[in-house]
Design a protein around this motif. Structure first.
Motif, PDB file in Angstrom:
ATOM      1  N   CYS A  61       0.997  -1.241   0.107  1.00 18.27           N
ATOM      2  CA  CYS A  61       0.079   0.041   0.296  1.00 18.27           C
ATOM      3  C   CYS A  61       1.144   1.668  -0.034  1.00 18.27           C
ATOM      4  O   CYS A  61       1.993   1.469   0.570  1.00 18.27           O
ATOM      5  N   THR A  62       0.662   1.913  -1.002  1.00 18.00           N
ATOM      6  CA  THR A  62       2.007   3.100  -1.504  1.00 18.00           C
ATOM      7  C   THR A  62       0.882   4.767  -1.596  1.00 18.00           C
ATOM      8  O   THR A  62       0.027   4.554  -2.014  1.00 18.00           O
ATOM      9  N   PHE A  63       1.030   5.719  -1.543  1.00 14.79           N
ATOM     10  CA  PHE A  63       0.498   6.734  -1.881  1.00 14.79           C
ATOM     11  C   PHE A  63       1.734   7.028  -3.025  1.00 14.79           C
ATOM     12  O   PHE A  63       2.609   7.654  -3.477  1.00 14.79           O
ATOM     13  N   LEU A  64       0.917   7.136  -4.473  1.00 17.63           N
ATOM     14  CA  LEU A  64       1.540   7.629  -5.553  1.00 17.63           C
ATOM     15  C   LEU A  64       0.760   8.593  -6.990  1.00 17.63           C
ATOM     16  O   LEU A  64      -0.651   8.689  -6.486  1.00 17.63           O
ATOM     17  N   THR A  65       1.433   9.590  -7.016  1.00 15.29           N
ATOM     18  CA  THR A  65       0.819  10.637  -7.315  1.00 15.29           C
ATOM     19  C   THR A  65       0.253  10.024  -9.072  1.00 15.29           C
ATOM     20  O   THR A  65       0.944   9.561  -8.990  1.00 15.29           O
ATOM     21  N   LEU A  66      -0.381  10.622 -10.079  1.00 13.55           N
ATOM     22  CA  LEU A  66      -0.032  10.170 -11.020  1.00 13.55           C
ATOM     23  C   LEU A  66       0.576  10.088 -11.852  1.00 13.55           C
ATOM     24  O   LEU A  66       0.410   9.491 -13.023  1.00 13.55           O
ATOM     25  N   ASP A  67       1.370  11.340 -11.566  1.00 16.48           N
ATOM     26  CA  ASP A  67       2.929  11.619 -12.843  1.00 16.48           C
ATOM     27  C   ASP A  67       3.600  11.309 -12.180  1.00 16.48           C
ATOM     28  O   ASP A  67       5.205  11.068 -12.275  1.00 16.48           O
ATOM     29  N   GLY A  68       3.716   9.784 -10.652  1.00 19.87           N
ATOM     30  CA  GLY A  68       4.572   8.646 -10.573  1.00 19.87           C
ATOM     31  C   GLY A  68       5.527   9.422  -9.423  1.00 19.87           C
ATOM     32  O   GLY A  68       6.305   8.417  -8.933  1.00 19.87           O
ATOM     33  N   VAL A  69       5.364  10.329  -8.499  1.00 20.64           N
ATOM     34  CA  VAL A  69       6.065  10.503  -7.262  1.00 20.64           C
ATOM     35  C   VAL A  69       5.428   9.535  -6.210  1.00 20.64           C
ATOM     36  O   VAL A  69       3.897   9.256  -5.976  1.00 20.64           O
ATOM     37  N   HIS A 125       7.752  19.091  -2.135  1.00 25.02           N
ATOM     38  CA  HIS A 125       5.996  18.877  -2.212  1.00 25.02           C
ATOM     39  C   HIS A 125       5.680  17.751  -1.525  1.00 25.02           C
ATOM     40  O   HIS A 125       4.559  17.441  -1.343  1.00 25.02           O
ATOM     41  N   GLY A 126       6.630  17.988  -0.046  1.00 20.90           N
ATOM     42  CA  GLY A 126       5.836  17.045   0.559  1.00 20.90           C
ATOM     43  C   GLY A 126       4.403  17.337   1.374  1.00 20.90           C
ATOM     44  O   GLY A 126       4.577  18.667   1.537  1.00 20.90           O
ATOM     45  N   GLY A 127       4.117  16.635   1.627  1.00 22.86           N
ATOM     46  CA  GLY A 127       2.588  17.118   1.906  1.00 22.86           C
ATOM     47  C   GLY A 127       1.630  16.966   1.013  1.00 22.86           C
ATOM     48  O   GLY A 127       0.509  17.806   1.735  1.00 22.86           O
ATOM     49  N   TRP A 128       1.608  16.805   0.229  1.00 21.89           N
ATOM     50  CA  TRP A 128       1.201  16.987  -1.057  1.00 21.89           C
ATOM     51  C   TRP A 128      -0.214  15.939  -0.652  1.00 21.89           C
ATOM     52  O   TRP A 128      -1.093  16.981  -1.551  1.00 21.89           O
ATOM     53  N   GLN A 129      -0.742  15.434  -0.285  1.00 27.80           N
ATOM     54  CA  GLN A 129      -1.906  14.675  -0.192  1.00 27.80           C
ATOM     55  C   GLN A 129      -2.662  15.319   0.314  1.00 27.80           C
ATOM     56  O   GLN A 129      -4.352  15.593   0.283  1.00 27.80           O
ATOM     57  N   LYS A 130      -2.143  16.124   2.161  1.00 23.27           N
ATOM     58  CA  LYS A 130      -3.296  16.718   2.607  1.00 23.27           C
ATOM     59  C   LYS A 130      -5.044  17.492   1.543  1.00 23.27           C
ATOM     60  O   LYS A 130      -5.382  17.584   2.430  1.00 23.27           O
ATOM     61  N   PRO A 131      -4.226  18.554   1.395  1.00 18.38           N
ATOM     62  CA  PRO A 131      -5.000  19.182   0.532  1.00 18.38           C
ATOM     63  C   PRO A 131      -5.591  18.811  -0.369  1.00 18.38           C
ATOM     64  O   PRO A 131      -6.952  19.380  -0.537  1.00 18.38           O
ATOM     65  N   VAL A 132      -5.889  17.510  -0.411  1.00 13.49           N
ATOM     66  CA  VAL A 132      -6.370  16.825  -1.751  1.00 13.49           C
ATOM     67  C   VAL A 132      -7.324  15.559  -0.953  1.00 13.49           C
ATOM     68  O   VAL A 132      -8.157  15.164  -1.520  1.00 13.49           O
ATOM     69  N   ALA A 133      -7.040  15.461   0.451  1.00 13.37           N
ATOM     70  CA  ALA A 133      -7.907  14.117   0.893  1.00 13.37           C
ATOM     71  C   ALA A 133      -9.217  13.662   1.623  1.00 13.37           C
ATOM     72  O   ALA A 133      -9.252  15.330   2.013  1.00 13.37           O
ATOM     73  N   ASP A 134     -10.190  13.140   1.694  1.00  7.77           N
ATOM     74  CA  ASP A 134     -11.581  13.338   1.670  1.00  7.77           C
ATOM     75  C   ASP A 134     -11.755  12.427   2.471  1.00  7.77           C
ATOM     76  O   ASP A 134     -10.531  11.171   2.598  1.00  7.77           O
ATOM     77  N   ASP A 135     -12.894  12.200   2.730  1.00  3.98           N
ATOM     78  CA  ASP A 135     -13.833  11.449   3.773  1.00  3.98           C
ATOM     79  C   ASP A 135     -13.523   9.537   2.400  1.00  3.98           C
ATOM     80  O   ASP A 135     -13.431   9.069   3.704  1.00  3.98           O
ATOM     81  N   GLU A 136     -13.007   9.824   0.756  1.00  6.13           N
ATOM     82  CA  GLU A 136     -13.152   8.619   0.369  1.00  6.13           C
ATOM     83  C   GLU A 136     -12.000   8.626   0.380  1.00  6.13           C
ATOM     84  O   GLU A 136     -11.732   6.764   1.284  1.00  6.13           O
ATOM     85  N   VAL A 137     -11.363   9.233   0.732  1.00  8.10           N
ATOM     86  CA  VAL A 137      -9.314   8.724   0.375  1.00  8.10           C
ATOM     87  C   VAL A 137      -9.285   8.103   2.281  1.00  8.10           C
ATOM     88  O   VAL A 137      -8.330   7.129   2.207  1.00  8.10           O
ATOM     89  N   GLY A 138     -10.011   8.513   3.012  1.00  8.65           N
ATOM     90  CA  GLY A 138      -9.564   7.718   4.339  1.00  8.65           C
ATOM     91  C   GLY A 138     -10.116   7.131   4.540  1.00  8.65           C
ATOM     92  O   GLY A 138      -9.180   6.135   5.258  1.00  8.65           O
ATOM     93  N   THR A 139     -11.400   6.546   4.092  1.00 12.17           N
ATOM     94  CA  THR A 139     -11.670   5.009   3.755  1.00 12.17           C
ATOM     95  C   THR A 139     -11.091   3.844   2.938  1.00 12.17           C
ATOM     96  O   THR A 139     -10.691   2.819   3.946  1.00 12.17           O
ATOM     97  N   ALA A 140     -10.730   4.655   2.121  1.00 12.40           N
ATOM     98  CA  ALA A 140      -9.682   3.528   0.879  1.00 12.40           C
ATOM     99  C   ALA A 140      -8.359   3.616   1.958  1.00 12.40           C
ATOM    100  O   ALA A 140      -7.983   1.924   2.251  1.00 12.40           O
ATOM    101  N   ILE A 141      -8.268   4.382   2.886  1.00  9.72           N
ATOM    102  CA  ILE A 141      -6.704   4.218   3.809  1.00  9.72           C
ATOM    103  C   ILE A 141      -7.100   3.205   4.913  1.00  9.72           C
ATOM    104  O   ILE A 141      -6.438   2.381   4.948  1.00  9.72           O
ATOM    105  N   ALA A 142      -8.381   3.513   5.461  1.00 15.54           N
ATOM    106  CA  ALA A 142      -8.720   2.476   6.511  1.00 15.54           C
ATOM    107  C   ALA A 142      -9.399   1.086   5.834  1.00 15.54           C
ATOM    108  O   ALA A 142      -8.898   0.130   6.263  1.00 15.54           O
ATOM    109  N   GLY A 143      -9.235   0.908   4.373  1.00 12.42           N
ATOM    110  CA  GLY A 143      -9.792  -0.483   4.325  1.00 12.42           C
ATOM    111  C   GLY A 143      -7.988  -1.227   4.036  1.00 12.42           C
ATOM    112  O   GLY A 143      -7.695  -2.362   4.169  1.00 12.42           O
TER     113      GLY A 143
END
Length: 125
Positions: free
Chosen positions: A7-15, A32-50
């Motif tokens: 399970c990893t965090f990967l941007t669409l451009d491969g970072v 670009h650290g912290g890149w995910q926080k501004p775009v995180a939402d409940d759906e992202v949280g649910t996926a990570i919890a999974g």
């Protein structure tokens, strides 16, 4: 036999980089650290919890272990991940660590490939 699921965090451009704070993983000039926080939402949280819902352990490298072990033991107990991250067993692959202090952590001994192979062959989820 256990499954190893990546399970990893990967941007669409491969970072592939930690999604935490802006200074979390600034090696090699990464700005670009912290890149995910501004775009995180409940759906992202649910996926990570999974990711953790059906797992009984995590297999971590040294860098991820260091980041997690510096954050989760003192994280907000109201955070729904705090208890799970602290209670789940952690296996740590590292050539530089000599011990691991975070609760329920085990430092894999010897050759990493062999140690992970033994872990995979063992019982567990």
């Amino acid at each position: 036999m256990r499954k190893i699921i990546v399970c990893t965090f990967l941007t669409l451009d491969g970072v592939m980089q930690a999604p935490g704070g802006p200074d979390e993983d600034a090696e090699s000039g990464f700005e670009h650290g912290g890149w995910q926080k501004p775009v995180a939402d409940d759906e992202v949280g649910t996926a990570i919890a999974g990711w953790y819902e059906h797992s009984d352990a995590m297999l971590l490298g040294r860098k991820t272990y260091d980041i997690f072990a510096s954050y989760w033991p003192t994280a907000d107990p109201e955070n729904p991940f705090t208890d799970r991250m602290n209670s789940m067993h952690k296996y740590v692959a590292s050539r530089t660590l000599t011990s691991v202090e975070w609760q329920n952590s085990t430092l894999l001994e010897g050759d990493t490939v062999d140690a992970v192979g033994k872990l995979k062959a063992s019982d567990g989820g």
